[in-house]
Structure formats: C-alpha cells, structure tokens
Design a protein around this motif. Structure first.
Motif, PDB file in Angstrom:
ATOM      1  N   MET A 142      -9.634 -88.761 127.045  1.00 45.97           N
ATOM      2  CA  MET A 142      -8.550 -87.704 126.708  1.00 45.97           C
ATOM      3  C   MET A 142      -7.265 -88.560 126.320  1.00 45.97           C
ATOM      4  O   MET A 142      -6.949 -89.625 126.782  1.00 45.97           O
ATOM      5  CB  MET A 142      -8.429 -86.739 127.854  1.00 45.97           C
ATOM      6  CG  MET A 142      -9.586 -85.956 127.807  1.00 45.97           C
ATOM      7  SD  MET A 142      -9.605 -84.630 129.034  1.00 45.97           S
ATOM      8  CE  MET A 142      -8.333 -83.464 128.308  1.00 45.97           C
ATOM      9  N   THR A 143      -6.253 -87.919 125.628  1.00 49.08           N
ATOM     10  CA  THR A 143      -5.204 -88.513 125.340  1.00 49.08           C
ATOM     11  C   THR A 143      -4.161 -87.983 126.310  1.00 49.08           C
ATOM     12  O   THR A 143      -4.247 -86.893 126.674  1.00 49.08           O
ATOM     13  CB  THR A 143      -4.704 -88.406 124.030  1.00 49.08           C
ATOM     14  OG1 THR A 143      -4.503 -86.975 123.513  1.00 49.08           O
ATOM     15  CG2 THR A 143      -5.687 -88.948 122.853  1.00 49.08           C
ATOM     16  N   ARG A 144      -2.864 -88.524 126.139  1.00 48.14           N
ATOM     17  CA  ARG A 144      -1.629 -87.830 126.938  1.00 48.14           C
ATOM     18  C   ARG A 144      -1.487 -86.407 126.774  1.00 48.14           C
ATOM     19  O   ARG A 144      -1.231 -85.493 127.201  1.00 48.14           O
ATOM     20  CB  ARG A 144      -0.189 -88.684 126.780  1.00 48.14           C
ATOM     21  CG  ARG A 144      -0.466 -90.068 127.478  1.00 48.14           C
ATOM     22  CD  ARG A 144       0.837 -90.624 127.222  1.00 48.14           C
ATOM     23  NE  ARG A 144       0.588 -92.184 127.492  1.00 48.14           N
ATOM     24  CZ  ARG A 144       1.690 -93.096 127.376  1.00 48.14           C
ATOM     25  NH1 ARG A 144       2.646 -92.832 126.709  1.00 48.14           N
ATOM     26  NH2 ARG A 144       1.389 -94.343 127.800  1.00 48.14           N
ATOM     27  N   ALA A 145      -1.496 -86.136 125.090  1.00 45.04           N
ATOM     28  CA  ALA A 145      -1.431 -84.776 124.797  1.00 45.04           C
ATOM     29  C   ALA A 145      -2.415 -83.934 125.143  1.00 45.04           C
ATOM     30  O   ALA A 145      -2.289 -82.780 125.596  1.00 45.04           O
ATOM     31  CB  ALA A 145      -1.495 -84.906 123.353  1.00 45.04           C
ATOM     32  N   ASP A 146      -3.641 -84.427 125.310  1.00 40.87           N
ATOM     33  CA  ASP A 146      -4.478 -83.656 125.715  1.00 40.87           C
ATOM     34  C   ASP A 146      -4.505 -83.095 127.359  1.00 40.87           C
ATOM     35  O   ASP A 146      -4.591 -82.106 127.642  1.00 40.87           O
ATOM     36  CB  ASP A 146      -6.280 -84.423 125.785  1.00 40.87           C
ATOM     37  CG  ASP A 146      -6.602 -84.568 124.261  1.00 40.87           C
ATOM     38  OD1 ASP A 146      -6.131 -83.846 123.484  1.00 40.87           O
ATOM     39  OD2 ASP A 146      -7.300 -85.386 124.196  1.00 40.87           O
ATOM     40  N   ILE A 147      -4.022 -84.308 128.161  1.00 44.02           N
ATOM     41  CA  ILE A 147      -3.663 -83.903 129.694  1.00 44.02           C
ATOM     42  C   ILE A 147      -2.647 -82.947 129.590  1.00 44.02           C
ATOM     43  O   ILE A 147      -2.631 -82.091 130.387  1.00 44.02           O
ATOM     44  CB  ILE A 147      -3.497 -85.174 130.247  1.00 44.02           C
ATOM     45  CG1 ILE A 147      -4.821 -86.356 130.304  1.00 44.02           C
ATOM     46  CG2 ILE A 147      -2.987 -85.072 131.595  1.00 44.02           C
ATOM     47  CD1 ILE A 147      -5.979 -85.500 130.901  1.00 44.02           C
ATOM     48  N   GLU A 148      -1.387 -83.156 128.713  1.00 44.34           N
ATOM     49  CA  GLU A 148      -0.322 -82.426 128.887  1.00 44.34           C
ATOM     50  C   GLU A 148      -0.729 -80.864 128.461  1.00 44.34           C
ATOM     51  O   GLU A 148      -0.252 -79.748 128.850  1.00 44.34           O
ATOM     52  CB  GLU A 148       0.804 -82.856 128.167  1.00 44.34           C
ATOM     53  CG  GLU A 148       1.519 -84.011 128.967  1.00 44.34           C
ATOM     54  CD  GLU A 148       2.623 -84.355 128.267  1.00 44.34           C
ATOM     55  OE1 GLU A 148       3.306 -83.790 127.375  1.00 44.34           O
ATOM     56  OE2 GLU A 148       3.327 -85.487 128.464  1.00 44.34           O
ATOM     57  N   SER A 149      -1.586 -80.761 127.422  1.00 47.66           N
ATOM     58  CA  SER A 149      -2.094 -79.333 127.129  1.00 47.66           C
ATOM     59  C   SER A 149      -2.876 -78.875 128.261  1.00 47.66           C
ATOM     60  O   SER A 149      -2.986 -77.472 128.520  1.00 47.66           O
ATOM     61  CB  SER A 149      -3.104 -79.572 125.904  1.00 47.66           C
ATOM     62  OG  SER A 149      -2.299 -79.923 124.832  1.00 47.66           O
ATOM     63  N   ALA A 150      -3.962 -79.367 129.018  1.00 45.41           N
ATOM     64  CA  ALA A 150      -4.564 -79.016 130.196  1.00 45.41           C
ATOM     65  C   ALA A 150      -3.786 -78.719 131.157  1.00 45.41           C
ATOM     66  O   ALA A 150      -3.818 -77.699 131.931  1.00 45.41           O
ATOM     67  CB  ALA A 150      -5.711 -79.899 130.440  1.00 45.41           C
ATOM     68  N   LEU A 151      -2.906 -79.822 131.840  1.00 48.37           N
ATOM     69  CA  LEU A 151      -2.229 -79.641 133.087  1.00 48.37           C
ATOM     70  C   LEU A 151      -0.669 -79.261 132.990  1.00 48.37           C
ATOM     71  O   LEU A 151      -0.085 -79.100 134.156  1.00 48.37           O
ATOM     72  CB  LEU A 151      -2.538 -81.002 133.829  1.00 48.37           C
ATOM     73  CG  LEU A 151      -3.916 -81.308 134.166  1.00 48.37           C
ATOM     74  CD1 LEU A 151      -3.853 -82.709 134.493  1.00 48.37           C
ATOM     75  CD2 LEU A 151      -4.534 -80.359 134.702  1.00 48.37           C
ATOM     76  N   GLY A 152      -0.074 -79.430 131.852  1.00 45.72           N
ATOM     77  CA  GLY A 152       1.200 -79.299 131.466  1.00 45.72           C
ATOM     78  C   GLY A 152       1.835 -80.558 132.125  1.00 45.72           C
ATOM     79  O   GLY A 152       1.428 -81.668 131.799  1.00 45.72           O
ATOM     80  N   ARG A 153       3.219 -80.512 131.935  1.00 43.29           N
ATOM     81  CA  ARG A 153       4.179 -81.635 131.988  1.00 43.29           C
ATOM     82  C   ARG A 153       4.158 -82.375 133.342  1.00 43.29           C
ATOM     83  O   ARG A 153       4.032 -81.562 134.322  1.00 43.29           O
ATOM     84  CB  ARG A 153       5.543 -81.415 131.861  1.00 43.29           C
ATOM     85  CG  ARG A 153       5.793 -81.047 130.247  1.00 43.29           C
ATOM     86  CD  ARG A 153       7.402 -81.013 129.882  1.00 43.29           C
ATOM     87  NE  ARG A 153       7.530 -80.917 128.216  1.00 43.29           N
ATOM     88  CZ  ARG A 153       7.505 -81.800 127.512  1.00 43.29           C
ATOM     89  NH1 ARG A 153       7.390 -82.964 127.731  1.00 43.29           N
ATOM     90  NH2 ARG A 153       7.662 -81.519 126.297  1.00 43.29           N
ATOM     91  N   PRO A 154       3.936 -83.432 133.512  1.00 44.34           N
ATOM     92  CA  PRO A 154       3.881 -84.164 135.032  1.00 44.34           C
ATOM     93  C   PRO A 154       5.133 -83.812 135.539  1.00 44.34           C
ATOM     94  O   PRO A 154       6.269 -83.888 134.974  1.00 44.34           O
ATOM     95  CB  PRO A 154       3.532 -85.507 134.611  1.00 44.34           C
ATOM     96  CG  PRO A 154       3.961 -85.723 133.375  1.00 44.34           C
ATOM     97  CD  PRO A 154       3.969 -84.502 132.410  1.00 44.34           C
ATOM     98  N   ASP A 155       5.021 -83.922 137.142  1.00 39.01           N
ATOM     99  CA  ASP A 155       6.113 -83.954 137.758  1.00 39.01           C
ATOM    100  C   ASP A 155       6.732 -85.179 137.896  1.00 39.01           C
ATOM    101  O   ASP A 155       7.991 -85.352 138.273  1.00 39.01           O
ATOM    102  CB  ASP A 155       5.836 -83.532 139.164  1.00 39.01           C
ATOM    103  CG  ASP A 155       5.303 -82.103 139.196  1.00 39.01           C
ATOM    104  OD1 ASP A 155       5.915 -81.280 138.432  1.00 39.01           O
ATOM    105  OD2 ASP A 155       4.334 -81.755 139.877  1.00 39.01           O
TER     106      ASP A 155
END
Length: 167
Positions: free
Chosen positions: A119-132
């Motif tokens: 998965m890419t960073r965009a995929d992760i941000e789509s799934a989990l939101g912006r990181p803390d």
C-alpha cells in the motif's frame, strides 16, 4: 530601512494569492457506460483514463465550469461500441510498490482500515487518516497513530513510499 523592507516583504507574502493544487485521478468506465472517478485506479473490467483534476481553493477566484466530454470523443466511443471491438491491455499499470495488491484488495483494505504490504502513503491516509506523528530515518518514513482502545499503531514505509512493515 531594514524594518521597512521586511514589513513590505511580509505584506507582499500575505497578499499573494494562494497556490492551487492539481491531482491525478482515474476516470473509470464500465461496460454499461457508468463513469467513476477515483485516485485508487480502475477495476480490470473497466476502461481507465488518467486525468489531472484542478482543485482551486474555495473563494480563490471565479468559479470554474466542470469539463464536458468533446463530441469527437463521444463519436469515437460510439464507433467502437458499434463494432463490438474489445480493449486489449498490453502492459500492466505499475503502482510504484511492485503491484503486490490488486485494486480490489487495495480498496477492501482501505474500507476495512487494514494495513497491507504494497500500500502507498495515500492508501494508508485514506484508510487510517492523517498520522499523529511522522518520523524518518535513512529515507524510510514511519507514521504513528495515537492509541485507540489502549493500542498504538505505527506503519513503516520504504524509500519509495510503500508499506514496509506494520506494528
């Protein structure tokens, strides 16, 4: 004199118009003619066309009319539909992460908020939101998410921005 120059520079920066961002999206058309726009890619049974979306910030100027397909393109599509020609894909779309996931698996992981290798960073941000918190070391990046129900979550990316490991 120096104070006046710095104030003038600050005013010029504040009055400058904000920059707009463009994003690449996929225009997917299925066999029934239904059109879908997505950043995740199209299903193998759909025809894909890459488009650049111009997204001005709100109140940044005059309203922009949405694009309409040209009549020439529509005639060309009808011609192919009438002849019953099929589309043959010679190459495979490269997602930059080695194509470890199919588009369906990628979408399912995003919807179910799962983290999978490839998965890419965009995929992760789509799934989990912006990181803390975001940290990096030797070209590798780590996203850390705050504890939810007592557990923290971190995702590591390689130098290409692909998921390497999860914790």
């Amino acid at each position: 004199m120096r104070t006046l120059l710095s104030r003038a520079t600050l005013c010029a920066l504040l009055l400058a118009s904000p920059t707009t961002h463009a994003a690449s999206v996929y225009r997917c058309v299925d066999e029934t003619g239904h059109v879908t726009f997505t950043r995740q890619g199209c299903a193998p049974s759909q025809t894909a066309q890459m488009q650049n979306a111009f997204n001005p910030t709100p109140s940044s100027g005059k309203a922009t009319r949405m694009a309409e397909p040209s009549s020439q393109q529509t005639k060309r599509q009808r011609k192919h539909a009438d002849t019953g020609a099929t589309l043959t894909v010679v190459g495979e779309q490269d997602d930059g992460c080695g194509n470890l996931l199919t588009q369906q698996a990628r979408r399912k992981a995003i919807v179910e908020q799962q983290v999978r290798a490839g998965m890419t960073r965009a995929d992760i941000e789509s799934a989990l939101g912006r990181p803390d918190a975001i940290s990096g070391n030797n070209g590798q990046t780590r996203y850390r998410y705050s504890p939810q129900k007592g557990r923290s979550r971190s995702v590591s990316f390689d130098e290409n921005g692909c998921v390497r490991a999860k914790n």
